[in-house]
Design a protein around this motif. Sequence first.
Motif, PDB file in Angstrom:
ATOM      1  N   MET B   1      -7.278   0.478   3.856  1.00  0.00           N
ATOM      2  CA  MET B   1      -8.730   0.482   4.029  1.00  0.00           C
ATOM      3  C   MET B   1      -9.148  -0.783   4.756  1.00  0.00           C
ATOM      4  SD  MET B   1     -11.462   0.623   0.971  1.00  0.00           S
ATOM      5  CE  MET B   1     -13.042   1.331   1.313  1.00  0.00           C
ATOM      6  N   LYS B   2      -9.828  -0.599   5.878  1.00  0.00           N
ATOM      7  CA  LYS B   2     -10.297  -1.758   6.640  1.00  0.00           C
ATOM      8  C   LYS B   2     -11.799  -1.630   6.767  1.00  0.00           C
ATOM      9  CE  LYS B   2      -9.695  -4.071  11.059  1.00  0.00           C
ATOM     10  NZ  LYS B   2      -9.030  -4.087  12.353  1.00  0.00           N
ATOM     11  N   PHE B   3     -12.506  -2.714   6.557  1.00  0.00           N
ATOM     12  CA  PHE B   3     -13.954  -2.669   6.672  1.00  0.00           C
ATOM     13  C   PHE B   3     -14.364  -2.976   8.114  1.00  0.00           C
ATOM     14  CE2 PHE B   3     -13.106  -3.681   2.220  1.00  0.00           C
ATOM     15  CZ  PHE B   3     -13.808  -2.661   1.610  1.00  0.00           C
ATOM     16  N   ILE B  57       6.197  -7.114  -2.901  1.00  0.00           N
ATOM     17  CA  ILE B  57       6.617  -5.872  -3.575  1.00  0.00           C
ATOM     18  C   ILE B  57       5.447  -4.884  -3.666  1.00  0.00           C
ATOM     19  CG2 ILE B  57       7.422  -4.934  -5.804  1.00  0.00           C
ATOM     20  CD1 ILE B  57       8.795  -7.603  -6.300  1.00  0.00           C
ATOM     21  N   PHE B  58       4.221  -5.451  -3.761  1.00  0.00           N
ATOM     22  CA  PHE B  58       3.051  -4.588  -3.986  1.00  0.00           C
ATOM     23  C   PHE B  58       2.371  -4.174  -2.680  1.00  0.00           C
ATOM     24  CE2 PHE B  58       3.000  -7.757  -7.619  1.00  0.00           C
ATOM     25  CZ  PHE B  58       3.622  -6.914  -8.528  1.00  0.00           C
ATOM     26  N   ASP B  59       2.904  -4.594  -1.538  1.00  0.00           N
ATOM     27  CA  ASP B  59       2.219  -4.377  -0.261  1.00  0.00           C
ATOM     28  C   ASP B  59       1.833  -2.915  -0.049  1.00  0.00           C
ATOM     29  OD1 ASP B  59       2.194  -6.995   0.422  1.00  0.00           O
ATOM     30  OD2 ASP B  59       3.720  -6.869   2.002  1.00  0.00           O
ATOM     31  N   GLY B  60       0.562  -2.706   0.198  1.00  0.00           N
ATOM     32  CA  GLY B  60       0.079  -1.369   0.515  1.00  0.00           C
ATOM     33  C   GLY B  60      -0.312  -0.553  -0.693  1.00  0.00           C
ATOM     34  N   TYR B  61      -0.140  -1.112  -1.895  1.00  0.00           N
ATOM     35  CA  TYR B  61      -0.436  -0.315  -3.094  1.00  0.00           C
ATOM     36  C   TYR B  61      -1.508  -0.907  -3.995  1.00  0.00           C
ATOM     37  CZ  TYR B  61       3.618   2.280  -1.661  1.00  0.00           C
ATOM     38  OH  TYR B  61       4.480   3.049  -0.933  1.00  0.00           O
ATOM     39  N   VAL B  62      -1.868  -2.172  -3.762  1.00  0.00           N
ATOM     40  CA  VAL B  62      -2.834  -2.785  -4.682  1.00  0.00           C
ATOM     41  C   VAL B  62      -3.977  -3.450  -3.920  1.00  0.00           C
ATOM     42  CG1 VAL B  62      -1.027  -3.185  -6.404  1.00  0.00           C
ATOM     43  CG2 VAL B  62      -1.663  -5.028  -4.854  1.00  0.00           C
ATOM     44  N   ASP B  63      -5.143  -3.469  -4.563  1.00  0.00           N
ATOM     45  CA  ASP B  63      -6.318  -4.071  -3.938  1.00  0.00           C
ATOM     46  C   ASP B  63      -6.448  -5.550  -4.265  1.00  0.00           C
ATOM     47  OD1 ASP B  63      -7.681  -1.773  -2.626  1.00  0.00           O
ATOM     48  OD2 ASP B  63      -7.550  -0.957  -4.651  1.00  0.00           O
ATOM     49  N   ALA B  64      -5.865  -5.986  -5.357  1.00  0.00           N
ATOM     50  CA  ALA B  64      -5.894  -7.409  -5.690  1.00  0.00           C
ATOM     51  C   ALA B  64      -4.752  -7.714  -6.649  1.00  0.00           C
ATOM     52  CB  ALA B  64      -7.223  -7.797  -6.327  1.00  0.00           C
ATOM     53  N   ASP B 313       6.013   3.323  -6.721  1.00  0.00           N
ATOM     54  CA  ASP B 313       6.301   4.704  -7.122  1.00  0.00           C
ATOM     55  C   ASP B 313       5.154   5.311  -7.918  1.00  0.00           C
ATOM     56  OD1 ASP B 313       8.658   5.243  -6.020  1.00  0.00           O
ATOM     57  OD2 ASP B 313       9.844   5.272  -7.894  1.00  0.00           O
ATOM     58  N   ILE B 314       4.681   4.515  -8.889  1.00  0.00           N
ATOM     59  CA  ILE B 314       3.634   5.024  -9.781  1.00  0.00           C
ATOM     60  C   ILE B 314       2.376   5.360  -8.982  1.00  0.00           C
ATOM     61  CG2 ILE B 314       2.078   4.347 -11.670  1.00  0.00           C
ATOM     62  CD1 ILE B 314       4.526   2.765 -12.838  1.00  0.00           C
ATOM     63  N   ILE B 315       2.021   4.485  -8.051  1.00  0.00           N
ATOM     64  CA  ILE B 315       0.814   4.713  -7.242  1.00  0.00           C
ATOM     65  C   ILE B 315       1.047   5.885  -6.278  1.00  0.00           C
ATOM     66  CG2 ILE B 315      -0.794   3.677  -5.588  1.00  0.00           C
ATOM     67  CD1 ILE B 315      -0.833   2.416  -8.407  1.00  0.00           C
ATOM     68  N   GLY B 323      -4.719   8.353  -0.270  1.00  0.00           N
ATOM     69  CA  GLY B 323      -4.393   8.082   1.128  1.00  0.00           C
ATOM     70  C   GLY B 323      -4.839   6.724   1.623  1.00  0.00           C
ATOM     71  N   ARG B 324      -5.610   6.011   0.825  1.00  0.00           N
ATOM     72  CA  ARG B 324      -6.075   4.680   1.209  1.00  0.00           C
ATOM     73  C   ARG B 324      -4.885   3.713   1.174  1.00  0.00           C
ATOM     74  NH1 ARG B 324      -8.712   0.680  -1.579  1.00  0.00           N
ATOM     75  NH2 ARG B 324      -8.312   1.621  -3.603  1.00  0.00           N
ATOM     76  N   VAL B 325      -4.786   2.838   2.190  1.00  0.00           N
ATOM     77  CA  VAL B 325      -3.732   1.825   2.157  1.00  0.00           C
ATOM     78  C   VAL B 325      -4.390   0.449   2.079  1.00  0.00           C
ATOM     79  CG1 VAL B 325      -1.713   0.846   3.305  1.00  0.00           C
ATOM     80  CG2 VAL B 325      -2.223   3.278   3.549  1.00  0.00           C
TER      81      VAL B 325
END
Lengths: 160, 353
Positions: B1-3, B57-64, B313-315, B323-325
């Motif tokens: 997601m890019k603003f 490790i979390f790249d692309g799966y977490v917002d913070a 995996d969980i996400i 579909g948001r990255v």
Amino acid sequence: MYRVRRWVVRHARFFERIYHAFEPMLVRLAPLFSRLGYERIEAPVKAVEKGVKGLLFDCQMCGQCALSATGMSCPMNCPKSLRNGPCGGVRANGHCEVKPEMRCVWVEGWEGSLRMKHGNLIHAVQQPVDFRLKDSSSWLRVVRQQVDQAREQGQNGGAE
Amino acid sequence: MKFDDEPVPGYSLPILPGHVSPGRLERVLRAGKFAITTELDPPDSADPAEVLKRAAIFDGYVDAINATDGSGANCHMSSVGVCSLLTRVGYATILQISCRDRNRIAIQGEILGAAAMGACNLLCLTGDGVQAGDHPQAKPVFDLDSMSLLEIARTMRDDCRFQSGRQITVPPRIFLGAAENPFVPPLDWRPHRLAKKIAAGAQFIQTQYCFDVPRLKDFMLKVNDLGLLEGPDRVFILPGIGPLASARSARWIRENVPGVHIPDNVITRLEGASNQKEEGKQLCMDILHQIREIPGVSGAHLMAYRQEHTVADIIEQTGVLEGRVPWYPGRDNPADLNPESPDALQGTLEQNP
């Protein structure tokens, strides 16, 4: 004493009533306190306050008593000295995370507040402790605050 | 997601009307997206590369990413250190401050320092007791509690003042969070206590691990009844979830980690499985599906201690991001940054004078 303070919380409504009778009585003594000098009476009043509240609440003399807003359970007995309710570590049996043999001060406080007439004061956010006031009399402070407040109101009333 | 107004992703965003921080987490939540946060296990080391490796490790799966502050009263790299390293390469971080180790003078200074380093989110915690950690002989400070910490942080941000009343010239623009544990006594007080935290300044909530969905549902219903999920001062709730490694470790956590409530049926389910680790992950995904359906839940806080690799995996398998990255360093142009390369830090220093 642990058993006494738990007994007090079970009778929180009764102690709330006692305090509501006691506070105006203290305030009425204000002229006397003033004549004797607050500094001079601080030590004896503090000794009495410590004796009475120590026995009933295991009071730690933080100097800014919040018992009427904490269900008559002294928050300074919480090992984390939390002034605004329980932490997230309360055990399933309602006991303390740090001292497993002790019931959580705030689980007790919540039950006490449910018994009190003005128990909803427990929902108000309490300010952090002012450590300069430790080991001073909370009673005398309340008296002075009430007198000052009354005087301010009197002055404002006169101006109108 | 890019603003649209994010010319260089990862840099501070303009603060929109009604927002308090220049961070992406607040944007995602206020845009009504299901947000995912996670927890970084800080290293017992002074090596910056180790921090960047653990974040990647979390790249692309977490917002913070939450940077824990001596979690479990164990000593690790500081939260402000981890946040500073991560914000330099553009990650959205959540600074954690626990009241256990510092007094109000240290804490307020740390809030300013962390905000200056780009931390946009602050999670205000009481902290585990020192008896739980590796230094039980330490002095527990607890000058503030989580409630007064929230109020002080809000005063610093909104009134530009320290608790002393002294003026702050540029306030910390921070989105304020707090923790709540809806799963331990006194259960009927917990929703009211949440209301108190919101009154003190909390804008988002991350909860303790949820292994008891009915209890969470009950809590959320009451929170909704109290009107805490609407209006300009509404709160965003992210229940904590995580994979259990085995029935044995679940039992150990239940006995030894303060505040984690694991019902018997969870342990029975793990015990009955041929591959307990896989079942633990499946259970976490089931819980994620269930909490997503609870009205008022704004996201999830995924704590996968020592199982960080399972987060992706969980996400992915639950599809909660739809579909948001979420942005990560090098997402849009892999040549920009490679957090695993030792030059990455030097590079950002030059880009961000």
